[in-house]
Design a protein around this motif. Structure first.
Motif, PDB file in Angstrom:
ATOM      1  N   GLU A  48     -37.071   8.345  -7.530  1.00 41.92           N
ATOM      2  CA  GLU A  48     -37.683   7.274  -8.320  1.00 41.92           C
ATOM      3  C   GLU A  48     -39.043   7.719  -8.875  1.00 41.92           C
ATOM      4  OE1 GLU A  48     -36.365   4.183  -9.055  1.00 41.92           O
ATOM      5  OE2 GLU A  48     -34.552   5.084  -8.211  1.00 41.92           O
ATOM      6  N   ASP A  49     -39.391   7.229 -10.031  1.00 43.43           N
ATOM      7  CA  ASP A  49     -40.675   7.541 -10.653  1.00 43.43           C
ATOM      8  C   ASP A  49     -41.739   6.601 -10.101  1.00 43.43           C
ATOM      9  OD1 ASP A  49     -42.834   8.150 -12.218  1.00 43.43           O
ATOM     10  OD2 ASP A  49     -41.925   7.555 -14.123  1.00 43.43           O
ATOM     11  N   ALA A  50     -42.612   7.135  -9.259  1.00 46.70           N
ATOM     12  CA  ALA A  50     -43.624   6.292  -8.617  1.00 46.70           C
ATOM     13  C   ALA A  50     -44.687   5.815  -9.587  1.00 46.70           C
ATOM     14  CB  ALA A  50     -44.282   7.058  -7.475  1.00 46.70           C
ATOM     15  N   THR A  51     -44.802   6.458 -10.745  1.00 43.29           N
ATOM     16  CA  THR A  51     -45.816   6.046 -11.707  1.00 43.29           C
ATOM     17  C   THR A  51     -45.335   4.936 -12.644  1.00 43.29           C
ATOM     18  OG1 THR A  51     -45.184   7.688 -13.381  1.00 43.29           O
ATOM     19  CG2 THR A  51     -46.762   8.390 -11.680  1.00 43.29           C
ATOM     20  N   ALA A  52     -44.049   4.636 -12.611  1.00 41.82           N
ATOM     21  CA  ALA A  52     -43.503   3.618 -13.521  1.00 41.82           C
ATOM     22  C   ALA A  52     -44.236   2.277 -13.414  1.00 41.82           C
ATOM     23  CB  ALA A  52     -42.007   3.446 -13.279  1.00 41.82           C
ATOM     24  N   PRO A  53     -44.589   1.798 -12.204  1.00 42.19           N
ATOM     25  CA  PRO A  53     -45.282   0.507 -12.132  1.00 42.19           C
ATOM     26  C   PRO A  53     -46.651   0.504 -12.810  1.00 42.19           C
ATOM     27  CG  PRO A  53     -44.380   1.126  -9.988  1.00 42.19           C
ATOM     28  CD  PRO A  53     -44.271   2.329 -10.860  1.00 42.19           C
ATOM     29  N   ILE A 137     -51.977   7.486  -9.304  1.00 42.75           N
ATOM     30  CA  ILE A 137     -52.926   6.552  -9.910  1.00 42.75           C
ATOM     31  C   ILE A 137     -53.869   7.272 -10.868  1.00 42.75           C
ATOM     32  CG2 ILE A 137     -54.802   4.925  -9.436  1.00 42.75           C
ATOM     33  CD1 ILE A 137     -53.383   4.374  -6.732  1.00 42.75           C
ATOM     34  N   SER A 138     -54.423   8.402 -10.420  1.00 39.35           N
ATOM     35  CA  SER A 138     -55.371   9.115 -11.279  1.00 39.35           C
ATOM     36  C   SER A 138     -54.688   9.720 -12.497  1.00 39.35           C
ATOM     37  CB  SER A 138     -56.086  10.209 -10.486  1.00 39.35           C
ATOM     38  OG  SER A 138     -55.172  11.196 -10.030  1.00 39.35           O
ATOM     39  N   GLY A 139     -53.414  10.082 -12.373  1.00 46.02           N
ATOM     40  CA  GLY A 139     -52.695  10.666 -13.487  1.00 46.02           C
ATOM     41  C   GLY A 139     -52.182   9.650 -14.490  1.00 46.02           C
ATOM     42  N   SER A 140     -52.103   8.380 -14.081  1.00 48.95           N
ATOM     43  CA  SER A 140     -51.539   7.344 -14.958  1.00 48.95           C
ATOM     44  C   SER A 140     -52.600   6.449 -15.582  1.00 48.95           C
ATOM     45  CB  SER A 140     -50.554   6.479 -14.170  1.00 48.95           C
ATOM     46  OG  SER A 140     -49.495   7.255 -13.666  1.00 48.95           O
ATOM     47  N   ALA A 143     -58.823   6.179 -14.778  1.00 48.51           N
ATOM     48  CA  ALA A 143     -59.776   5.837 -13.736  1.00 48.51           C
ATOM     49  C   ALA A 143     -60.822   6.936 -13.582  1.00 48.51           C
ATOM     50  CB  ALA A 143     -59.055   5.621 -12.406  1.00 48.51           C
ATOM     51  N   ARG A 144     -62.067   6.516 -13.395  1.00 50.15           N
ATOM     52  CA  ARG A 144     -63.149   7.481 -13.178  1.00 50.15           C
ATOM     53  C   ARG A 144     -63.171   7.982 -11.745  1.00 50.15           C
ATOM     54  NH1 ARG A 144     -67.842   3.873 -14.475  1.00 50.15           N
ATOM     55  NH2 ARG A 144     -66.286   2.205 -14.249  1.00 50.15           N
ATOM     56  N   GLY A 145     -62.531   7.250 -10.863  1.00 53.37           N
ATOM     57  CA  GLY A 145     -62.436   7.663  -9.472  1.00 53.37           C
ATOM     58  C   GLY A 145     -61.294   6.944  -8.794  1.00 53.37           C
ATOM     59  N   VAL A 146     -60.657   7.603  -7.827  1.00 55.63           N
ATOM     60  CA  VAL A 146     -59.565   7.006  -7.053  1.00 55.63           C
ATOM     61  C   VAL A 146     -59.780   7.376  -5.584  1.00 55.63           C
ATOM     62  CG1 VAL A 146     -57.077   6.976  -6.614  1.00 55.63           C
ATOM     63  CG2 VAL A 146     -57.929   7.145  -8.965  1.00 55.63           C
ATOM     64  N   LEU A 147     -59.596   6.410  -4.721  1.00 58.11           N
ATOM     65  CA  LEU A 147     -59.706   6.641  -3.278  1.00 58.11           C
ATOM     66  C   LEU A 147     -58.513   6.003  -2.584  1.00 58.11           C
ATOM     67  CD1 LEU A 147     -61.484   7.665  -0.889  1.00 58.11           C
ATOM     68  CD2 LEU A 147     -62.446   5.353  -0.792  1.00 58.11           C
ATOM     69  N   LEU A 170     -55.684   8.636  10.462  1.00 57.93           N
ATOM     70  CA  LEU A 170     -56.330   8.231   9.224  1.00 57.93           C
ATOM     71  C   LEU A 170     -56.389   9.424   8.277  1.00 57.93           C
ATOM     72  CD1 LEU A 170     -58.202   5.516   8.455  1.00 57.93           C
ATOM     73  CD2 LEU A 170     -59.895   7.319   8.275  1.00 57.93           C
ATOM     74  N   THR A 171     -55.947   9.225   7.036  1.00 60.40           N
ATOM     75  CA  THR A 171     -56.057  10.261   6.016  1.00 60.40           C
ATOM     76  C   THR A 171     -56.739   9.685   4.785  1.00 60.40           C
ATOM     77  OG1 THR A 171     -53.807   9.756   5.245  1.00 60.40           O
ATOM     78  CG2 THR A 171     -54.055  11.600   6.769  1.00 60.40           C
ATOM     79  N   ILE A 172     -57.495  10.543   4.096  1.00 57.71           N
ATOM     80  CA  ILE A 172     -58.242  10.130   2.914  1.00 57.71           C
ATOM     81  C   ILE A 172     -57.940  11.094   1.781  1.00 57.71           C
ATOM     82  CG2 ILE A 172     -60.547   9.826   1.913  1.00 57.71           C
ATOM     83  CD1 ILE A 172     -61.558   9.060   4.669  1.00 57.71           C
ATOM     84  N   ALA A 173     -57.636  10.553   0.614  1.00 60.08           N
ATOM     85  CA  ALA A 173     -57.465  11.354  -0.598  1.00 60.08           C
ATOM     86  C   ALA A 173     -58.386  10.781  -1.668  1.00 60.08           C
ATOM     87  CB  ALA A 173     -56.018  11.337  -1.075  1.00 60.08           C
ATOM     88  N   ALA A 174     -59.135  11.636  -2.336  1.00 63.94           N
ATOM     89  CA  ALA A 174     -60.112  11.179  -3.322  1.00 63.94           C
ATOM     90  C   ALA A 174     -59.978  11.980  -4.607  1.00 63.94           C
ATOM     91  CB  ALA A 174     -61.527  11.321  -2.761  1.00 63.94           C
ATOM     92  N   ARG A 175     -60.195  11.299  -5.726  1.00 60.73           N
ATOM     93  CA  ARG A 175     -60.161  11.916  -7.041  1.00 60.73           C
ATOM     94  C   ARG A 175     -61.384  11.456  -7.841  1.00 60.73           C
ATOM     95  NH1 ARG A 175     -56.906  13.860  -4.358  1.00 60.73           N
ATOM     96  NH2 ARG A 175     -54.677  14.266  -4.745  1.00 60.73           N
ATOM     97  N   GLY A 176     -61.789  12.276  -8.813  1.00 56.70           N
ATOM     98  CA  GLY A 176     -62.875  11.910  -9.709  1.00 56.70           C
ATOM     99  C   GLY A 176     -64.185  11.673  -8.982  1.00 56.70           C
ATOM    100  N   ASP A 177     -64.863  10.576  -9.343  1.00 55.06           N
ATOM    101  CA  ASP A 177     -66.178  10.285  -8.772  1.00 55.06           C
ATOM    102  C   ASP A 177     -66.139  10.174  -7.253  1.00 55.06           C
ATOM    103  OD1 ASP A 177     -66.976  10.186 -11.381  1.00 55.06           O
ATOM    104  OD2 ASP A 177     -67.590   8.074 -11.379  1.00 55.06           O
ATOM    105  N   TYR A 178     -65.009   9.775  -6.704  1.00 53.50           N
ATOM    106  CA  TYR A 178     -64.941   9.549  -5.260  1.00 53.50           C
ATOM    107  C   TYR A 178     -64.722  10.819  -4.456  1.00 53.50           C
ATOM    108  CZ  TYR A 178     -64.909   4.608  -6.362  1.00 53.50           C
ATOM    109  OH  TYR A 178     -65.253   3.355  -6.826  1.00 53.50           O
ATOM    110  N   ARG A 179     -64.692  11.963  -5.117  1.00 51.83           N
ATOM    111  CA  ARG A 179     -64.690  13.229  -4.367  1.00 51.83           C
ATOM    112  C   ARG A 179     -66.011  13.419  -3.619  1.00 51.83           C
ATOM    113  NH1 ARG A 179     -60.570  16.783  -5.387  1.00 51.83           N
ATOM    114  NH2 ARG A 179     -59.286  16.387  -7.245  1.00 51.83           N
TER     115      ARG A 179
END
Length: 206
Positions: A48-53, A137-140, A143-147, A170-179
């Protein structure tokens, strides 16, 4: 690709025989069918395409109600999810917390939970699941940041070996400003507030 229900039933019968059971005894006759139905649900996200929503977005500047749209981060806490660890095929369950710093586009909150649901419905490891949600989320969105923070309890930890029934991961993934740890510090505090399982680990992970 759809789950092969008939093959799962056949293999479940073989598995029952392999552990010394009789798949024809009354208590087990319906087990192969039940297992096939369960696995159809657990692994419905495969292919399934998770980015479709996330395809349907709302403009911040030109939306129907720009005065109600966020000037800061959008944070959705407590998205319940369940997945299956690909190492032992045992379940892990927990809460997903997602924040993003909008650019020009935002999405409905239900879209975020759908992304989690789709990516979790596959054989997974928690670390990869966190990264995949963040990437989707960051690819679709612009967004300036994703956490993404996942707090989960794993069957392979609680049911095997020393049975650490009270532990969570607990795991954390960050993109953009939230790196940058400083940029996400306030969000981590908001996410872990009132969550004893996450509070200690978040400080170490950030």
């Amino acid at each position: 690709m759809a789950v092969d229900v008939e093959r799962i039933q056949q293999l479940t019968r073989e598995l029952l025989q392999a552990i010394g059971e009789d798949p024809e005894r009354p208590g087990l006759r319906q087990t192969p069918a039940r297992v096939a139905q369960l696995w159809s649900e657990l692994f419905s996200g495969i292919g399934e395409d998770a980015t479709a929503p996330l395809a349907r977005t709302i403009s911040v500047a030109r939306g129907p109600a720009p005065d109600t749209l966020p000037s800061g981060a959008v944070l959705m806490r407590g998205i319940r999810f369940r997945s299956v660890c690909e190492h032992h095929l045992l379940p892990f369950t927990g809460l997903a917390h997602i924040a993003y710093l909008p650019g020009e586009q935002v999405v409905g909150l239900g879209s975020l939970s759908k992304v989690v649901e789709t990516l979790a419905a596959r054989p997974q490891v928690q670390e990869r699941l966190s990264e995949q949600i963040a990437d989707a989320i960051s690819g679709s969105l612009d967004a300036r940041g994703v956490l993404v923070v996942l707090d989960a309890v794993h069957g392979c930890v609680t049911m095997r070996g020393s049975h650490h029934t009270e532990s969570s991961t607990l795991t954390i993934a960050a993109r953009g400003d939230y790196r940058e740890a400083a940029a996400r510090a306030e969000l981590i505090t908001l996410i872990t507030a009132g969550s004893p399982n996450a509070a200690g680990s978040a400080g170490a992970a950030s």
